[in-house]
Structure formats: structure tokens, C-alpha cells
Write an enzyme that holds these catalytic residues in place. Structure first.
Site, short mmCIF file in Angstrom:
data_model
loop_
_atom_site.label_atom_id
_atom_site.label_comp_id
_atom_site.label_asym_id
_atom_site.label_seq_id
_atom_site.Cartn_x
_atom_site.Cartn_y
_atom_site.Cartn_z
CB THR A 46 -6.60 -5.16 2.48
OG1 THR A 46 -5.27 -5.34 2.93
CG2 THR A 46 -7.49 -6.26 3.03
CE1 TYR A 109 -0.69 -21.16 5.61
CE2 TYR A 109 1.22 -21.41 4.19
CZ TYR A 109 0.26 -21.96 5.00
OH TYR A 109 0.23 -23.32 5.20
CE1 TYR A 135 -2.58 -2.53 6.27
CE2 TYR A 135 -2.59 -3.38 4.01
CZ TYR A 135 -3.25 -3.11 5.19
OH TYR A 135 -4.59 -3.40 5.31
NE ARG A 140 -7.56 -8.86 5.32
CZ ARG A 140 -8.77 -8.73 4.78
NH1 ARG A 140 -9.57 -7.76 5.18
NH2 ARG A 140 -9.19 -9.54 3.83
CE LYS A 164 -4.23 0.57 5.89
NZ LYS A 164 -4.89 -0.09 4.75
CB ILE A 206 -4.46 4.22 4.55
CG1 ILE A 206 -3.24 5.10 4.22
CG2 ILE A 206 -4.82 3.32 3.37
CD1 ILE A 206 -1.97 4.33 3.89
#
Length: 295
Positions: A46, A109, A135, A140, A164, A206
Site C-alpha cells: 500500500t 472493491y 494482509y 482500505r 499482517k 510491517i
């Protein structure tokens, strides 16, 4: 065996004035991170603006990072996408480019059910044939890896070895740790939750913060893992104002701005990322000075 313990930097992708990737600057940044005790490099995540990199740029960024790291620390390549077939392609490319491991974000999305997530991660893991870090960043992606799903994937897919955790929900982290046990390493994905997640059995972070404060972030984790939890907690608390400033706008806008303020010349952003509001630049500059990173 864990991919790494300590601080892995979610490194920015530097850009030239014309908006192209500045591979020479990327090489320089990676070498600086290695020299400053960072324990792993996470490229094309990201923070690296991976969503606006072409497939060719994505691969070249990994190749550049692998060469610059020189096998001194592991290189973990982002390969997640909302198109499973493309995520598989990115995973294969990352392996061919020399990455040591993969970081695979949930589909964004279009999202997915938990059943869909299992299929997605299983397919990408098979394509990449490298150790994989799940992740989870629902803020997001709009998609959350539930604890049972993470535990099932860790137990059923040999090369899914870590997560993560950027969900921001410490109760969920605890449940994941309870269900997965030793089958899944946990890395904090939020710089303001490094110590809380280490206390839940995590082994590192991270980190966005590590772009500007690599030694401090590495030391914070190591102090905790080596038993000085009081010192580690103080380091976490001392870093909170800077962490807040680094997330006062959408990542990676503040961290690239911070690096530029520090003279690193990492360039601008690809749309829809844009220049930081001047009022927030003032806040960021103040936080950098108070943390001792700017005169």
C-alpha cells in the site's frame, strides 16, 4: 521458520518529476534501510502505491529491491489484487524476480465472502510457491479476514505462514492468535499497535514509520522481544505523535512528504494520491522535529 522477526519497512516507491518510478532512488532507500537495521523490506505494498504501478513496474521494483538488499535481509513482495488471476500473475512474477516471500492483500472493491477469501489466498499461494503473509486491512479494502478463516488457511495451506494485522481490532487479533496457535506468525500492520500486538504473541511489524525512523522501529520491537517491555512501551508511546502525523492523511501521502522534508527526494504521487494540505504539512513537520528527525 519465520520470514523475519522485528521491523519490516513498507517502503515507498520514489517517483521522478515526470511521474515515472525512480529506480535509482529506490535502490538508495533500500540500502539505507539495510544499513539502519531494518529486518525486512516490503516492496509494492500500500505504501508503495502498488495499485497504480503497471505490471512491468511492479516486477522491476521487486528486482531492484532484491538486488539492493543483497540477500542481507528478506524481500517481501506485494502481490494482492481484486482480480485473482492477476494476483496469481503478480505472485509468479515476484518469485521470478527473486522475492523471498509474498504479502497478499484481500480483494478490494468487489470484496469476497470468507469462502471466497479461502479460494483466493489458496490460489495465490499455489501460484507464488513462496511463504505468504496474509494482509488484512479492512479500512482500505472493505474486506475482513475473520480469525477462523486465517487459522484455517494457516493450517491447510503449507506456505501461508503469517498475517499482517491492520484491522485495528485487538480483540480480533487475540482470537486469531488463539485459533491459529503456532501455525501463523502475526505482524502488526499499524504502527500505533506494535506493542499491543507483540503482547498477543506477534513477532514484529510491517511499518510505515520505519521509512523515516528505521532504527527506532527496529529497536522498539527488539526491546520487547528481548524482555525490556517497559522500554519498548515507552518507545511506542513516544512515537505516537509522529505516527498520528504520518496518518493524518491517506497513506502514503504523509510519509512521502516526510521523507521529502528530510531531504530524501522521493518525489510526488500518482493520482488519485495528491500533495498534502499545507496545514497538515505543518503538523507533520512539527512532529518530525519533536521526534528528532528534523532540525
Amino acid at each position: 521458520m519465520s520470514i523475519f522477526k522485528g521491523s519490516g519497512v513498507a517502503i515507498v516507491t520514489p517517483m521522478k518529476e515526470d511521474g515515472s518510478v525512480n529506480y535509482g532512488k529506490l535502490e538508495e532507500l533500500v540500502k539505507e534501510q539495510v544499513a539502519n537495521e531494518t529486518d525486512a523490506i516490503i516492496i509494492c505494498g500500500t505504501t508503495g502505491e502498488s495499485a497504480t504501478l503497471t505490471t512491468e513496474e511492479h516486477t522491476e521494483c521487486i528486482k531492484t529491491t532484491v538486488a539492493a538488499a543483497g540477500k542481507k535481509i528478506p524481500v517481501i513482495a506485494g502481490c494482492g489484487c481484486n482480480n485473482t488471476a492477476h494476483a496469481e500473475e503478480l505472485a509468479r512474477n515476484a518469485r521470478a524476480a527473486g522475492a523471498d516471500a509474498l504479502l497478499t492483500v484481500t480483494p478490494y472493491y468487489n470484496k469476497a465472502t470468507q469462502k471466497g477469501l479461502k479460494e483466493y489466498f489458496t490460489r495465490v499461494a499455489a501460484a507464488g510457491e513462496l511463504p505468504m503473509i496474509l494482509y488484512n486491512v479492512p479500512s482500505r479494502t472493505g474486506c475482513n479476514i475473520l480469525p477462523q478463516t486465517a487459522a484455517d488457511l494457516a493450517k491447510e495451506v503449507d506456505n501461508i505462514v503469517a498475517i499482517k494485522d491492520a484491522a485495528g481490532n485487538i480483540s480480533q487479533t487475540m482470537k486469531t492468535a488463539q485459533l491459529a496457535g503456532d501455525s501463523l506468525d502475526i505482524y502488526s500492520g499499524n504502527d500505533d499497535q506494535i506493542i499491543p500486538i507483540l503482547s498477543a504473541g506477534g513477532i514484529g511489524v510491517i511499518s510505515v514509520l520505519a521509512n523515516v525512523a528505521p532504527q527506532q522501529t527496529h529497536q522498539m520491537v527488539m526491546e520487547y522481544l528481548n524482555g525490556d517491555r517497559k522500554k519498548a512501551l515507552k518507545m511506542q508511546l513516544d512515537a505516537i505523535p509522529l505516527i498520528e502525523a504520518l496518518f493524518c492523511e491517506v497513506n502514503p501521502i504523509p510519509v512521502k512528504t516526510a521523507l521529502n522534508l528530510m531531504g530524501k527526494q522521493v518525489g510526488g504521487f500518482r493520482s488519485p494520491m495528491c500533495a498534502m494540505e499545507e496545514s497538515n504539512v505543518t503538523i507533520l513537520e512539527k512532529a518530525l522535529k519533536e521526534y528528532g528527525l528534523l532540525n
